[in-house]
Design an enzyme around this catalytic site. Structure first.
Site, PDB file in Angstrom:
ATOM      1  N   SER A  15      82.002  50.247  67.489  1.00  0.00           N
ATOM      2  CA  SER A  15      81.526  50.629  68.831  1.00  0.00           C
ATOM      3  C   SER A  15      81.133  52.102  68.916  1.00  0.00           C
ATOM      4  O   SER A  15      81.857  52.985  68.436  1.00  0.00           O
ATOM      5  CB  SER A  15      82.612  50.346  69.873  1.00  0.00           C
ATOM      6  OG  SER A  15      82.200  50.794  71.148  1.00  0.00           O
ATOM      7  N   SER A  17      80.639  53.387  71.943  1.00  0.00           N
ATOM      8  CA  SER A  17      80.965  53.743  73.322  1.00  0.00           C
ATOM      9  C   SER A  17      81.747  55.050  73.467  1.00  0.00           C
ATOM     10  O   SER A  17      81.454  55.843  74.367  1.00  0.00           O
ATOM     11  CB  SER A  17      81.725  52.594  73.998  1.00  0.00           C
ATOM     12  OG  SER A  17      80.884  51.482  74.161  1.00  0.00           O
ATOM     13  N   LYS A  66      83.937  39.102  77.412  1.00  0.00           N
ATOM     14  CA  LYS A  66      83.264  39.321  78.694  1.00  0.00           C
ATOM     15  C   LYS A  66      83.515  38.189  79.698  1.00  0.00           C
ATOM     16  O   LYS A  66      83.628  38.442  80.899  1.00  0.00           O
ATOM     17  CB  LYS A  66      81.758  39.520  78.477  1.00  0.00           C
ATOM     18  CG  LYS A  66      81.412  40.810  77.753  1.00  0.00           C
ATOM     19  CD  LYS A  66      79.909  40.982  77.624  1.00  0.00           C
ATOM     20  CE  LYS A  66      79.566  42.256  76.865  1.00  0.00           C
ATOM     21  NZ  LYS A  66      78.108  42.478  76.804  1.00  0.00           N
ATOM     22  N   GLU A  78      77.660  41.240  92.408  1.00  0.00           N
ATOM     23  CA  GLU A  78      76.644  40.183  92.360  1.00  0.00           C
ATOM     24  C   GLU A  78      76.162  39.964  90.929  1.00  0.00           C
ATOM     25  O   GLU A  78      75.967  38.834  90.480  1.00  0.00           O
ATOM     26  CB  GLU A  78      75.466  40.565  93.266  1.00  0.00           C
ATOM     27  CG  GLU A  78      74.330  39.557  93.267  1.00  0.00           C
ATOM     28  CD  GLU A  78      73.075  40.064  93.976  1.00  0.00           C
ATOM     29  OE1 GLU A  78      72.216  39.231  94.306  1.00  0.00           O
ATOM     30  OE2 GLU A  78      72.964  41.293  94.184  1.00  0.00           O
ATOM     31  N   ASN A  87      81.328  43.313  81.944  1.00  0.00           N
ATOM     32  CA  ASN A  87      81.396  44.293  80.855  1.00  0.00           C
ATOM     33  C   ASN A  87      81.967  45.633  81.323  1.00  0.00           C
ATOM     34  O   ASN A  87      82.143  46.543  80.521  1.00  0.00           O
ATOM     35  CB  ASN A  87      80.022  44.509  80.207  1.00  0.00           C
ATOM     36  CG  ASN A  87      79.119  45.425  81.015  1.00  0.00           C
ATOM     37  OD1 ASN A  87      79.218  45.520  82.239  1.00  0.00           O
ATOM     38  ND2 ASN A  87      78.216  46.121  80.328  1.00  0.00           N
ATOM     39  N   ALA A 131      73.924  36.818  76.561  1.00  0.00           N
ATOM     40  CA  ALA A 131      73.047  37.990  76.653  1.00  0.00           C
ATOM     41  C   ALA A 131      71.866  37.707  77.575  1.00  0.00           C
ATOM     42  O   ALA A 131      71.460  38.556  78.372  1.00  0.00           O
ATOM     43  CB  ALA A 131      72.548  38.388  75.265  1.00  0.00           C
ATOM     44  N   GLU A 154      66.582  23.154  73.231  1.00  0.00           N
ATOM     45  CA  GLU A 154      66.018  23.392  74.559  1.00  0.00           C
ATOM     46  C   GLU A 154      66.994  23.076  75.689  1.00  0.00           C
ATOM     47  O   GLU A 154      66.940  23.681  76.762  1.00  0.00           O
ATOM     48  CB  GLU A 154      64.737  22.584  74.750  1.00  0.00           C
ATOM     49  CG  GLU A 154      63.995  22.946  76.038  1.00  0.00           C
ATOM     50  CD  GLU A 154      62.672  22.219  76.187  1.00  0.00           C
ATOM     51  OE1 GLU A 154      61.989  22.470  77.199  1.00  0.00           O
ATOM     52  OE2 GLU A 154      62.311  21.418  75.298  1.00  0.00           O
ATOM     53  N   GLY A 239      67.440  47.765  70.841  1.00  0.00           N
ATOM     54  CA  GLY A 239      68.337  47.750  71.983  1.00  0.00           C
ATOM     55  C   GLY A 239      69.259  48.944  72.131  1.00  0.00           C
ATOM     56  O   GLY A 239      70.186  48.899  72.959  1.00  0.00           O
TER      57      GLY A 239
END
Length: 276
Positions: A15, A17, A66, A78, A87, A131, A154, A239
């Site tokens: 991580s 973070s 999560k 929301e 998260n 994701a 699908e 990302g």
């Protein structure tokens, strides 16, 4: 005494973070402690409770917790409800846990900075997992023209589209994408790039003007982005910006101050290149 924050996951050693949040704190002259917390897969709730008991103020939550984080929070935003995942946990003074999801904010912010407005754009999202679920509401709020969720199986894409029940959301399998009108933006939300692989989509989807985004990041372009370039795409982005911008939103939720994410993104990109 410094305010204490953590990122909780399993694994957690990779991580970035702590680096990101300490950079934010340095920018804003805040005194915080931010560390990594490796939680056993079967005792996430106990790990959070122990952190709170020791005076913890907030936590970022990563894989695979999560969804569990959503279950233990008494108050949900929301975005967290729509994502079905949390998260960002904020610990209130009375011990109440508030759950937010800033992943979609991080994605949309990075898309806008790199690609411009998303209004009236046709967006293709590859993958039908957490994701993708986390970014649908923020993308819809950008007034896109349409979002197609495509998945190898699908039925999983159909399930997400049916759950959100929005007129701008559609589902597809990978093969049928060749029949679709041109997309303006393609987002890889699968884990394929983690294995140096690419989703099995038709090459006809890629064209010179399409904007290609991979939620995975690294010290060099992902396999998916390299494939998009080889097929003629001019604009490809990984990302890493999503990671930094979602972290900035978490920090703002906790501290009520907005850090300069762009500055930290440049530093993190440099750090990753140095350690490759």
């Amino acid at each position: 005494m410094s305010d204490s924050y953590v990122v909780i996951g399993n694994p957690i050693g990779h991580s970035q973070s702590p680096f990101i949040h300490h950079q934010f704190a340095q920018q804003l002259s805040h005194d915080i402690e931010y560390s990594k917390l490796l939680a056993p897969t079967n005792s996430f709730k106990a790990s959070v409770e122990d952190f709170v008991k020791k005076g913890g103020r907030g936590a970022n939550v990563t894989i695979p917790f999560k969804e569990q984080a959503l279950e233990i929070c008494q108050v949900l935003s929301e975005e967290a409800r729509a994502a079905g995942a949390v998260n960002t946990i904020t610990v209130s003074k009375d011990g109440t846990l508030k759950g937010d999801n800033t992943d979609g904010y991080g994605l949309v912010t990075d898309l806008r900075l790199n690609f411009g407005t998303l209004q009236d754009k046709r967006v293709l999202i590859l993958g039908a997992g957490g994701a993708t679920r986390g970014c649908l509401l923020p993308l819809l709020k950008e007034e896109v023209r349409a979002i197609v969720v495509a998945n190898r199986t699908e039925s999983k894409a159909v399930a997400i589209v049916n759950e959100f029940n929005h007129k701008k959301l559609f589902s597809s399998n990978f093969d049928d994408l060749a029949k679709e009108p041109e997309f303006d933006v393609i987002i890889n939300a699968t884990a394929a790039s983690l294995n140096n692989d690419i989703p099995a989509i038709p090459s006809e989807v890629i064209h010179v003007d399409i904007h290609c985004y991979d939620m995975v990041y690294g010290s060099k372009p992902t396999a998916f982005l390299e494939w998009c370039r080889a097929k003629g795409a001019n604009k490809v982005v990984d990302g890493l910006g999503m990671l930094v911008h979602q972290a900035a939103k978490s920090y703002e939720i906790w501290r009520n101050k907005k850090p300069n994410a762009s500055d930290v993104l440049l530093k993190l990109r440099s750090k990753l290149r140095e350690t490759q």
